[in-house]
Design a protein around this motif. Structure first.
Motif, PDB file in Angstrom:
ATOM      1  N   ALA A 162       1.054  -3.194  -8.810  1.00  0.00           N
ATOM      2  CA  ALA A 162       0.479  -4.550  -8.890  1.00  0.00           C
ATOM      3  C   ALA A 162      -0.569  -4.736  -7.807  1.00  0.00           C
ATOM      4  N   PHE A 207     -18.924  10.656  -1.038  1.00  0.00           N
ATOM      5  CA  PHE A 207     -17.747  11.452  -1.432  1.00  0.00           C
ATOM      6  C   PHE A 207     -16.503  10.818  -0.825  1.00  0.00           C
ATOM      7  N   PRO A 211     -13.890  16.760   0.020  1.00  0.00           N
ATOM      8  CA  PRO A 211     -14.979  17.700   0.309  1.00  0.00           C
ATOM      9  C   PRO A 211     -14.869  18.984  -0.531  1.00  0.00           C
ATOM     10  N   ALA A 264      -8.887  -4.522   3.654  1.00  0.00           N
ATOM     11  CA  ALA A 264      -8.734  -5.072   2.307  1.00  0.00           C
ATOM     12  C   ALA A 264      -8.952  -6.595   2.326  1.00  0.00           C
ATOM     13  N   GLY A 266       0.830  -1.208   0.000  1.00  0.00           N
ATOM     14  CA  GLY A 266       0.000   0.000   0.000  1.00  0.00           C
ATOM     15  C   GLY A 266       0.858   1.248   0.000  1.00  0.00           C
ATOM     16  N   GLY A 267       0.521   2.174  -0.901  1.00  0.00           N
ATOM     17  CA  GLY A 267       1.315   3.410  -1.032  1.00  0.00           C
ATOM     18  C   GLY A 267       0.499   4.650  -0.706  1.00  0.00           C
ATOM     19  N   GLY A 268      -0.466   4.503   0.234  1.00  0.00           N
ATOM     20  CA  GLY A 268      -1.229   5.673   0.694  1.00  0.00           C
ATOM     21  C   GLY A 268      -0.408   6.434   1.727  1.00  0.00           C
ATOM     22  N   PHE A 269      -1.100   7.107   2.635  1.00  0.00           N
ATOM     23  CA  PHE A 269      -0.417   7.914   3.652  1.00  0.00           C
ATOM     24  C   PHE A 269       0.655   7.109   4.394  1.00  0.00           C
ATOM     25  N   GLY A 270       0.250   5.932   4.919  1.00  0.00           N
ATOM     26  CA  GLY A 270       1.150   5.167   5.780  1.00  0.00           C
ATOM     27  C   GLY A 270       2.289   4.525   5.012  1.00  0.00           C
ATOM     28  N   ASP A 274       1.551  -1.232  -4.832  1.00  0.00           N
ATOM     29  CA  ASP A 274       0.206  -0.641  -4.820  1.00  0.00           C
ATOM     30  C   ASP A 274      -0.413  -0.872  -6.191  1.00  0.00           C
ATOM     31  N   ARG A 275      -1.719  -1.108  -6.193  1.00  0.00           N
ATOM     32  CA  ARG A 275      -2.409  -1.315  -7.474  1.00  0.00           C
ATOM     33  C   ARG A 275      -2.526  -0.009  -8.256  1.00  0.00           C
ATOM     34  N   LEU A 276      -2.390   1.107  -7.541  1.00  0.00           N
ATOM     35  CA  LEU A 276      -2.554   2.418  -8.175  1.00  0.00           C
ATOM     36  C   LEU A 276      -1.211   3.029  -8.508  1.00  0.00           C
ATOM     37  N   ALA A 299     -15.098  14.520   8.669  1.00  0.00           N
ATOM     38  CA  ALA A 299     -15.371  14.730   7.233  1.00  0.00           C
ATOM     39  C   ALA A 299     -16.861  14.956   6.905  1.00  0.00           C
ATOM     40  N   CYS A 329      -5.905  17.571  12.705  1.00  0.00           N
ATOM     41  CA  CYS A 329      -6.692  17.565  11.486  1.00  0.00           C
ATOM     42  C   CYS A 329      -7.285  18.967  11.315  1.00  0.00           C
ATOM     43  N   PHE A 330      -7.257  19.472  10.103  1.00  0.00           N
ATOM     44  CA  PHE A 330      -7.870  20.771   9.826  1.00  0.00           C
ATOM     45  C   PHE A 330      -9.267  20.525   9.267  1.00  0.00           C
TER      46      PHE A 330
HETATM   47  C1  LIG Z   1     -13.465  12.354   2.644  1.00  0.00           C
HETATM   48  C2  LIG Z   1     -12.246  12.069   3.464  1.00  0.00           C
HETATM   49  C3  LIG Z   1     -11.569  13.117   4.092  1.00  0.00           C
HETATM   50  C4  LIG Z   1     -10.441  12.859   4.849  1.00  0.00           C
HETATM   51  N1  LIG Z   1      -9.776  13.913   5.449  1.00  0.00           N
HETATM   52  C5  LIG Z   1      -8.664  13.665   6.181  1.00  0.00           C
HETATM   53  C6  LIG Z   1      -7.951  14.743   6.796  1.00  0.00           C
HETATM   54  O1  LIG Z   1      -8.313  15.916   6.653  1.00  0.00           O
HETATM   55  N2  LIG Z   1      -6.865  14.437   7.547  1.00  0.00           N
HETATM   56  C7  LIG Z   1      -6.431  13.148   7.722  1.00  0.00           C
HETATM   57  O2  LIG Z   1      -5.426  12.926   8.401  1.00  0.00           O
HETATM   58  N3  LIG Z   1      -7.096  12.102   7.155  1.00  0.00           N
HETATM   59  C8  LIG Z   1      -8.187  12.338   6.394  1.00  0.00           C
HETATM   60  N4  LIG Z   1      -8.850  11.285   5.813  1.00  0.00           N
HETATM   61  C9  LIG Z   1      -8.461   9.894   6.136  1.00  0.00           C
HETATM   62  C10 LIG Z   1      -7.239   9.438   5.362  1.00  0.00           C
HETATM   63  O3  LIG Z   1      -7.430   9.603   3.970  1.00  0.00           O
HETATM   64  C11 LIG Z   1      -6.961   7.972   5.664  1.00  0.00           C
HETATM   65  O4  LIG Z   1      -7.020   7.759   7.046  1.00  0.00           O
HETATM   66  C12 LIG Z   1      -5.577   7.586   5.153  1.00  0.00           C
HETATM   67  O5  LIG Z   1      -5.568   7.640   3.741  1.00  0.00           O
HETATM   68  C13 LIG Z   1      -5.180   6.195   5.624  1.00  0.00           C
HETATM   69  O6  LIG Z   1      -3.905   5.899   5.156  1.00  0.00           O
HETATM   70  P1  LIG Z   1      -3.477   4.383   4.881  1.00  0.00           P
HETATM   71  O7  LIG Z   1      -2.062   4.431   4.416  1.00  0.00           O
HETATM   72  O8  LIG Z   1      -3.811   3.530   6.029  1.00  0.00           O
HETATM   73  O9  LIG Z   1      -4.436   3.889   3.704  1.00  0.00           O
HETATM   74  P2  LIG Z   1      -4.687   4.537   2.284  1.00  0.00           P
HETATM   75  O10 LIG Z   1      -4.193   5.930   2.218  1.00  0.00           O
HETATM   76  O11 LIG Z   1      -6.126   4.282   1.963  1.00  0.00           O
HETATM   77  O12 LIG Z   1      -3.778   3.675   1.306  1.00  0.00           O
HETATM   78  C14 LIG Z   1      -4.004   2.299   1.097  1.00  0.00           C
HETATM   79  C15 LIG Z   1      -3.364   1.930  -0.242  1.00  0.00           C
HETATM   80  O13 LIG Z   1      -3.334   0.500  -0.352  1.00  0.00           O
HETATM   81  C16 LIG Z   1      -3.619   0.151  -1.676  1.00  0.00           C
HETATM   82  N5  LIG Z   1      -4.153  -1.217  -1.666  1.00  0.00           N
HETATM   83  C17 LIG Z   1      -5.134  -1.714  -0.892  1.00  0.00           C
HETATM   84  N6  LIG Z   1      -5.327  -3.038  -1.151  1.00  0.00           N
HETATM   85  C18 LIG Z   1      -4.446  -3.356  -2.128  1.00  0.00           C
HETATM   86  C19 LIG Z   1      -4.163  -4.568  -2.836  1.00  0.00           C
HETATM   87  N7  LIG Z   1      -4.815  -5.725  -2.559  1.00  0.00           N
HETATM   88  N8  LIG Z   1      -3.210  -4.541  -3.803  1.00  0.00           N
HETATM   89  C20 LIG Z   1      -2.544  -3.385  -4.085  1.00  0.00           C
HETATM   90  N9  LIG Z   1      -2.761  -2.213  -3.445  1.00  0.00           N
HETATM   91  C21 LIG Z   1      -3.704  -2.200  -2.475  1.00  0.00           C
HETATM   92  C22 LIG Z   1      -4.631   1.188  -2.139  1.00  0.00           C
HETATM   93  O14 LIG Z   1      -4.614   1.312  -3.550  1.00  0.00           O
HETATM   94  C23 LIG Z   1      -4.147   2.462  -1.433  1.00  0.00           C
HETATM   95  O15 LIG Z   1      -3.309   3.257  -2.246  1.00  0.00           O
HETATM   96  C24 LIG Z   1      -9.972  11.519   5.004  1.00  0.00           C
HETATM   97  C25 LIG Z   1     -10.633  10.478   4.352  1.00  0.00           C
HETATM   98  C26 LIG Z   1     -11.752  10.745   3.575  1.00  0.00           C
HETATM   99  C27 LIG Z   1     -12.424   9.609   2.845  1.00  0.00           C
END
Ligand SMILES: Cc1cc2nc3c(=O)[nH]c(=O)nc-3n(C[C@H](O)[C@H](O)[C@H](O)COP(=O)(O)OP(=O)(O)OC[C@H]3O[C@@H](n4cnc5c(N)ncnc54)[C@H](O)[C@@H]3O)c2cc1C
Length: 382
Positions: free
Chosen positions: A77, A123, A48, A251, A10-14, A36-38, A158, A333-334
């Motif tokens: 992938a 959203f 928002p 997931a 996973g290549g999101g925030f964490g 990451d799949r993306l 949110a 958080c803002f």
């Molecule tokens: C509307 C909204 C507003 C938000 N506002 C805030 C804010 O103001 N401040 C804040 O701190 N947080 C906010 N958040 C929350 C924040 O986006 C999440 O808490 C954060 O993204 C979590 O990070 P993560 O790394 O755990 O997961 P994610 O960022 O969701 O990343 C997970 C990654 O794993 C990948 N993945 C998952 N399964 C697979 C698989 N099987 N194969 C390949 N890749 C895979 C996904 O493609 C994704 O890129 C908000 C969320 C939403 C929906």
């Protein structure tokens, strides 16, 4: 010393934070691979703004390809399976062996969990936010219902932020008196972590902006033909535009392992983010981190990012020799209030006894800080 292999799922925030810190701290003989799949991830915190037309999709995304320039092996992938015994990850791009694994696959949505919810607006991802934005363009009159389907959900403020931005948008269009805005949530109090007094003040503030909050209401079903939302309490509400915060779950690839609890999240040690499997860490939305009051740490990007950084530092210390650190559980958080103002929520969420959380009054300053947060995220400073 032979090079170690650290794989991050996973290549999101964490995941992105873990990969960048590891690569910065470890010499090149140690491999840091992120799957990451993306190719492009986007900033959920800006969704928002997207629904009210203040952002365009291409302005709230960044490319994971940039990680390659920093020495991270980024593999675009699908993660298909985990073999925790033999320390292997199966992906659509082939198998990967690891010495240490960091699971950062976030939360996904179960659109079918609430009858009728699949046809409602949302959203909570880019696709649904774009559709909602299109629907809002031609919405000038009627009742909007925003319903939080279940707890836990990402970013507790949110739904309130979205409601305030809708209020600001309809005011600007000169049709606010024609639009009713209602929020239904299973939470007994709005932003209850901020304490009873602040929570009550926030609800009253929303009321002054003609946003009605119905607490302790859990969505039971949505009837699109009659345009009625039903709740488990027996309450129902007629709507013209229905918006849900969908049911969250981890997931599928994570749920298929022995790492999860009954609710499907990965329980981790609050100090180290270690899972019950040696060599496997989990961070961010995929996890459940207990706070001292028994509630889980909220799902938020700032926590995912801080956890990724901490796990990376500790892995580097383990490999290179050094002192391990503990996760502090501090976050912020803002919350945009629309009309040029925002507020800040910040606190020490893992304090003994109760989380110590502050919610400020709305001001121009915090709206600007939210904009800066977005800019920093896009330029990889976060
Ligand atoms: C509307 C909204 C507003 C938000 N506002 C805030 C804010 O103001 N401040 C804040 O701190 N947080 C906010 N958040 C929350 C924040 O986006 C999440 O808490 C954060 O993204 C979590 O990070 P993560 O790394 O755990 O997961 P994610 O960022 O969701 O990343 C997970 C990654 O794993 C990948 N993945 C998952 N399964 C697979 C698989 N099987 N194969 C390949 N890749 C895979 C996904 O493609 C994704 O890129 C908000 C969320 C939403 C929906």
């Amino acid at each position: 010393m032979p090079g170690k292999s650290i794989v991050i799922l996973g290549g999101g925030f964490g995941g992105a934070a873990a990969a960048r810190t590891l690569r910065r701290l470890l010499p090149a003989e140690h491999a840091v691979t992120l799957v990451d799949r993306l190719r492009h991830t986007y900033l959920c915190g800006s969704l928002p703004w997207l629904i009210v037309g203040e952002r365009e999709p291409d302005k709230i995304s960044r490319s994971l390809g940039a990680l390659r320039q920093r020495g991270v092996r980024y593999l675009e992938a699908e993660v298909q399976g985990l073999d925790l015994v033999n320390r292997r990850v199966m992906t659509s791009g082939g198998g990967l062996s690891y010495d240490s694994l960091v699971i950062a696959t976030g939360a996904e949505y179960d659109w079918d969990a609430v009858p009728g919810a699949v046809n409602a607006h949302s959203f909570y991802n880019l696709e649904t936010a774009r559709k909602l934005r299109a629907a809002l363009r031609s919405f000038h009159k009627g009742c909007i219902v925003i319903a939080v389907s279940r707890l836990p959900y990402k970013c507790p403020p949110a739904p309130y932020e979205a409601a305030m931005l809708l209020d600001a948008m309809f005011t600007e269009r000169g049709v606010r008196k024609e639009v009713d805005i209602h929020i239904f949530t299973p939470e007994p109090a709005c932003l209850g972590l901020a304490g009873a007094q602040r929570s009550a003040q926030f609800k009253a503030y929303l009321g002054k902006r003609s946003i009605t909050v119905h607490n302790s209401e859990t969505l039971a079903g949505i009837d699109a033909d009659s345009r009625v939302a039903r709740f488990q309490s027996g309450e129902s509400m007629a709507y013209d535009l229905m918006i849900t915060v969908p049911v969250h779950r981890s997931a599928a690839v994570v749920r298929a392992t022995s790492l999860t609890n009954q609710a499907g999240w990965i329980p981790v040690d609050a100090a180290t983010l270690a899972s019950r499997q040696p060599g496997v860490y989990a961070i961010g939305d995929a996890t459940v981190v207990p706070m001292a009051n028994g509630s889980p740490l909220p799902k938020a990007g700032v926590f995912a990012s801080a956890e990724g950084d901490l796990v990376a530092r500790n892995l580097a210390a383990e490999i290179l020799g050094g002192q391990a650190a503990c996760f502090a559980g501090e976050g912020y958080c803002f919350v945009d209030h629309g009309k040029g103002k925002g507020a800040l929520i910040r606190g020490a969420f893992l304090s003994p006894g109760q989380p110590q959380v502050e919610l400020t009054s709305p001001s121009v300053r915090w709206r600007r800080r939210k904009e800066r947060f977005e800019a920093d995220w896009r330029s990889w400073k976060i």
